[in-house]
Every structure is written in structure tokens, then in C-alpha cells.
Enzyme design. Structure first.
Site, PDB file in Angstrom:
ATOM      1  N   ASN A 294     -25.710 -64.025 110.092  1.00 30.57           N
ATOM      2  CA  ASN A 294     -25.443 -65.448 110.290  1.00 30.57           C
ATOM      3  C   ASN A 294     -26.511 -66.197 109.509  1.00 30.57           C
ATOM      4  O   ASN A 294     -27.676 -66.185 109.885  1.00 30.57           O
ATOM      5  CB  ASN A 294     -25.522 -65.773 111.790  1.00 30.57           C
ATOM      6  CG  ASN A 294     -25.539 -67.274 112.051  1.00 30.57           C
ATOM      7  OD1 ASN A 294     -25.157 -68.063 111.194  1.00 30.57           O
ATOM      8  ND2 ASN A 294     -26.005 -67.672 113.231  1.00 30.57           N
ATOM      9  N   TRP A 295     -26.074 -66.796 108.423  1.00 38.20           N
ATOM     10  CA  TRP A 295     -27.055 -67.423 107.532  1.00 38.20           C
ATOM     11  C   TRP A 295     -27.532 -68.804 108.004  1.00 38.20           C
ATOM     12  O   TRP A 295     -28.459 -69.368 107.442  1.00 38.20           O
ATOM     13  CB  TRP A 295     -26.465 -67.550 106.122  1.00 38.20           C
ATOM     14  CG  TRP A 295     -26.479 -66.259 105.357  1.00 38.20           C
ATOM     15  CD1 TRP A 295     -26.979 -65.053 105.788  1.00 38.20           C
ATOM     16  CD2 TRP A 295     -25.999 -66.044 104.027  1.00 38.20           C
ATOM     17  NE1 TRP A 295     -26.834 -64.117 104.803  1.00 38.20           N
ATOM     18  CE2 TRP A 295     -26.236 -64.692 103.709  1.00 38.20           C
ATOM     19  CE3 TRP A 295     -25.395 -66.859 103.075  1.00 38.20           C
ATOM     20  CZ2 TRP A 295     -25.887 -64.141 102.467  1.00 38.20           C
ATOM     21  CZ3 TRP A 295     -25.041 -66.317 101.848  1.00 38.20           C
ATOM     22  CH2 TRP A 295     -25.282 -64.976 101.549  1.00 38.20           C
ATOM     23  N   LYS A 296     -26.864 -69.385 108.981  1.00 34.25           N
ATOM     24  CA  LYS A 296     -27.240 -70.718 109.474  1.00 34.25           C
ATOM     25  C   LYS A 296     -27.266 -71.710 108.292  1.00 34.25           C
ATOM     26  O   LYS A 296     -26.404 -71.629 107.432  1.00 34.25           O
ATOM     27  CB  LYS A 296     -28.581 -70.646 110.199  1.00 34.25           C
ATOM     28  CG  LYS A 296     -28.587 -69.509 111.227  1.00 34.25           C
ATOM     29  CD  LYS A 296     -29.740 -69.553 112.159  1.00 34.25           C
ATOM     30  CE  LYS A 296     -29.614 -68.372 113.122  1.00 34.25           C
ATOM     31  NZ  LYS A 296     -30.482 -68.465 114.258  1.00 34.25           N
TER      32      LYS A 296
ATOM     33  N   SER B  38     -33.204 -61.868 117.185  1.00 30.75           N
ATOM     34  CA  SER B  38     -34.338 -61.158 116.579  1.00 30.75           C
ATOM     35  C   SER B  38     -34.046 -59.686 116.286  1.00 30.75           C
ATOM     36  O   SER B  38     -34.900 -58.824 116.473  1.00 30.75           O
ATOM     37  CB  SER B  38     -35.596 -61.316 117.446  1.00 30.75           C
ATOM     38  OG  SER B  38     -35.952 -62.688 117.532  1.00 30.75           O
TER      39      SER B  38
ATOM     40  N   GLY C 177     -29.653 -63.175 112.358  1.00 30.00           N
ATOM     41  CA  GLY C 177     -29.999 -64.403 111.643  1.00 30.00           C
ATOM     42  C   GLY C 177     -30.993 -64.095 110.530  1.00 30.00           C
ATOM     43  O   GLY C 177     -30.624 -63.648 109.446  1.00 30.00           O
ATOM     44  N   GLY C 178     -32.276 -64.301 110.829  1.00 30.26           N
ATOM     45  CA  GLY C 178     -33.345 -64.183 109.831  1.00 30.26           C
ATOM     46  C   GLY C 178     -33.267 -62.942 108.944  1.00 30.26           C
ATOM     47  O   GLY C 178     -33.379 -63.036 107.716  1.00 30.26           O
TER      48      GLY C 178
ATOM     49  N   GLY D  78     -34.439 -66.232 116.869  1.00 33.60           N
ATOM     50  CA  GLY D  78     -35.434 -66.774 115.940  1.00 33.60           C
ATOM     51  C   GLY D  78     -36.842 -66.807 116.505  1.00 33.60           C
ATOM     52  O   GLY D  78     -37.725 -67.452 115.960  1.00 33.60           O
TER      53      GLY D  78
ATOM     54  N   GLU E 258     -25.992 -63.530 122.801  1.00 28.23           N
ATOM     55  CA  GLU E 258     -27.247 -63.916 122.163  1.00 28.23           C
ATOM     56  C   GLU E 258     -28.088 -64.722 123.151  1.00 28.23           C
ATOM     57  O   GLU E 258     -27.863 -65.930 123.306  1.00 28.23           O
ATOM     58  CB  GLU E 258     -26.979 -64.763 120.921  1.00 28.23           C
ATOM     59  CG  GLU E 258     -26.176 -64.051 119.856  1.00 28.23           C
ATOM     60  CD  GLU E 258     -26.402 -64.677 118.497  1.00 28.23           C
ATOM     61  OE1 GLU E 258     -26.899 -63.987 117.614  1.00 28.23           O
ATOM     62  OE2 GLU E 258     -26.110 -65.870 118.330  1.00 28.23           O
TER      63      GLU E 258
ATOM     64  N   HIS F 238     -21.973 -70.889 118.755  1.00 29.49           N
ATOM     65  CA  HIS F 238     -23.339 -70.384 118.575  1.00 29.49           C
ATOM     66  C   HIS F 238     -24.296 -71.258 119.389  1.00 29.49           C
ATOM     67  O   HIS F 238     -24.057 -72.450 119.558  1.00 29.49           O
ATOM     68  CB  HIS F 238     -23.711 -70.409 117.085  1.00 29.49           C
ATOM     69  CG  HIS F 238     -25.035 -69.752 116.828  1.00 29.49           C
ATOM     70  ND1 HIS F 238     -26.219 -70.420 116.975  1.00 29.49           N
ATOM     71  CD2 HIS F 238     -25.357 -68.477 116.488  1.00 29.49           C
ATOM     72  CE1 HIS F 238     -27.221 -69.579 116.728  1.00 29.49           C
ATOM     73  NE2 HIS F 238     -26.718 -68.398 116.429  1.00 29.49           N
TER      74      HIS F 238
ATOM     75  N   GLU G 260     -26.956 -72.655 118.715  1.00 22.58           N
ATOM     76  CA  GLU G 260     -27.424 -73.879 118.044  1.00 22.58           C
ATOM     77  C   GLU G 260     -26.349 -74.967 118.083  1.00 22.58           C
ATOM     78  O   GLU G 260     -26.655 -76.153 118.158  1.00 22.58           O
ATOM     79  CB  GLU G 260     -27.855 -73.534 116.606  1.00 22.58           C
ATOM     80  CG  GLU G 260     -29.190 -72.808 116.616  1.00 22.58           C
ATOM     81  CD  GLU G 260     -29.346 -71.725 115.567  1.00 22.58           C
ATOM     82  OE1 GLU G 260     -28.678 -71.773 114.527  1.00 22.58           O
ATOM     83  OE2 GLU G 260     -30.164 -70.815 115.811  1.00 22.58           O
TER      84      GLU G 260
END
Ligand code: PGA
Length: 261
Positions: free
Chosen positions: A9-11, A223, A244-245, A183, A177, A104, A106
Site C-alpha cells: 500500500n503505497w499511500k 509494520s 506500507g513503508g 507506520g 491492521e 483503510h 487513514e
């Protein structure tokens, strides 16, 4: 045996130019990774990327010769209309993206998306012929006050309101999640993640029947790194990861796809 689903997930990272550069690097990693190539060819693993809407077309083109899934990070429930800044499911489908992330954390916490809205989006995605990844997860406060299960149950049941067993099994993926693990570098222990993923599978069984629950893909996210992937993936009810990251670098994401096998 459920297929493993490894998703990035590149956000709000990676412009079209950066997307092109990423897939050039990822193509080399894929080429060098016999295990991932074989797992995808054998139908054992799927590798997916959820990318910013402006980079969708570039991602589809750049990944054209690779067996990857490309998806959007969000989509509105209406097909078109006066919704400045939004994109619709038919728009996502037209550029040949096949999956959409819905709800998500966010979206829920920064943009105040409600369970009712995620439900409308879930229907729009599956009615539009695409596959939806419904994200659920509790905040730290909710976990510490013993409300995690209730929150997840609400997000699951409300998000899948008026879904049937067949559509849920074939067109829905759940991603657990925990908000406190996203993150932050704090991963839920594999056991804690499994406890909730099993709770979700039991909920699916109670709601849609055991056949649906057995087929349903349930992912863990928060994470995830190459180093913790194998232990998370060793749990019985965790079928994949949402990353993500660590999905922003080709080398780390291919390692996650390898370590998941
Ligand atoms: P993270 O993000 O891997 O950077 O924690 C996960 C996600 O938000 O999907």
C-alpha cells in the site's frame, strides 16, 4: 489451501515517474527471484500493489509483463457525480486495475470515513466487478480499554452489510491492521495478530457459513518487514500481509514476498 496475498500500500507516495522507476527495479528483483516467480505461476501466491490514483495507469503499463495485481487505494460509491477530488469504481476498472482498498485506517481516522460509507464502497467495488480489500482494526485506546473485538466486529459486520456468502468468499479480502501498529514500527506479535484474524474468520463463519470462512483471505498489516514476515505468515488464519513503508523499496518488498512462502 488458500492462496497467499502479499500487498503493498503505497499511500501518498510515488508519482507516475517514481512508479515507472520502481517497476523497472521490481522487474529485476522478480527476475532474480525463482521462488516468487514459481509461486505466482503455480497459483500459490499473489503479489499486489495499491498505488495513488494518479499513478494507476503508469503502474498498469509498467507492470504489463509481470504477473502482478494493481489496485486503487480508495474509490467513491457513486459511479459519477459532483464529488470533487474523488474517483469512481468504473474509472478504476477502465484503466484495468482489479482491486480496491476500502476503509483503510487513514481513511477512517483522517478523513472520518464511517462504516456505512465503507459498506457503500464495498458494494460499489464488488458490483463493479472488482475485488475489495476491507481494512479493519482497533486504535490503541480501544485495545487498552478491551474494546478491540467489538470494534472489529462492527467494522466487519457493517462493512459487509447485505453481502452474501458467495460474493464475500470470491470478491472480498479482509485486512486486519491494528491502528497502533501502522507506520509505528510496533508490530502486533504473530500470536496477537492470529488471535484477531481467527476471531474474524469465526465471525465470517457465523455470518456467512463455514465454506465462505474457509475461503476468505485474511491479511495482517502494520509494520510488516522482511524480518517479521515469516513468523506472521506461519499463523493458521493469516493468509497474507498488507505492507506500507516496506513496499516502497523493490528489494524489501520482494523479500517479503519470498519470506511469506
Ligand atoms: P506500514 O503500513 O506497513 O507502514 O505500517 C501498513 C498500512 O497502512 O497498510
Amino acid at each position: 489451501m488458500r492462496k497467499k496475498f502479499i500487498a503493498g500500500n503505497w499511500k501518498m507516495y510515488k508519482s507516475p515517474k517514481e512508479t515507472k522507476e520502481f517497476f523497472a527495479a521490481f522487474a529485476k528483483e522478480m527476475d532474480a527471484s525463482e521462488s516468487v516467480k514459481k509461486a505466482i505461476a503455480d497459483g500459490v501466491e499473489d503479489v499486489a500493489f495499491f498505488v495513488p490514483s494518479i499513478s494507476l495507469t503508469t503502474a498498469i503499463e509498467a507492470a504489463e509483463n509481470m504477473p502482478l495485481i494493481i489496485g486503487a487505494e480508495n474509490a467513491h460509491w457513486e459511479k459519477c457525480g459532483a464529488f470533487t477530488g474523488e474517483i469512481s469504481v468504473p474509472m478504476v476498472a477502465e484503466v484495468k486495475a482489479s482491486h480496491v482498498l476500502i476503509g483503510h485506517s487513514e481513511r477512517r481516522h483522517i478523513f472520518h470515513e464511517t462504516n456505512e460509507e465503507t459498506n457503500k464502497k464495498m458494494h460499489a467495488v464488488t458490483d463493479g466487478g472488482l475485488r475489495a480489500v476491507l481494512c479493519v482494526g482497533e486504535t490503541l485506546e480501544e485495545r487498552e480499554s478491551g474494546k478491540a473485538h467489538d470494534v472489529i466486529k462492527g467494522q466487519f459486520l457493517d462493512g459487509l452489510k447485505n453481502f452474501d456468502a458467495h460474493t464475500t468468499a470470491e470478491k472480498v479480502i479482509i485486512a486486519y491492521e491494528p491502528v497502533w501498529a501502522i507506520g509505528t514500527g510496533k508490530t502486533a506479535s504473530a500470536q496477537d495478530a492470529e488471535e484477531i484474524c481467527k476471531f474474524i474468520r469465526d465471525l465470517a463463519s457465523d455470518t456467512f457459513g463455514t465454506e465462505c470462512a474457509e475461503k476468505l483471505l485474511i491479511l495482517y498489516g502494520g509494520s510488516v518487514k522482511p524480518e517479521n514476515t515469516a513468523s506472521i505468515m506461519s499463523e493458521a488464519d493469516i493468509d497474507g500481509v498488507l505492507v506500507g513503508g516496506a513496499s516502497l523499496k523493490a528489494e524489501s518488498f520482494i523479500k517479503i514476498a519470498e519470506n511469506a512462502l
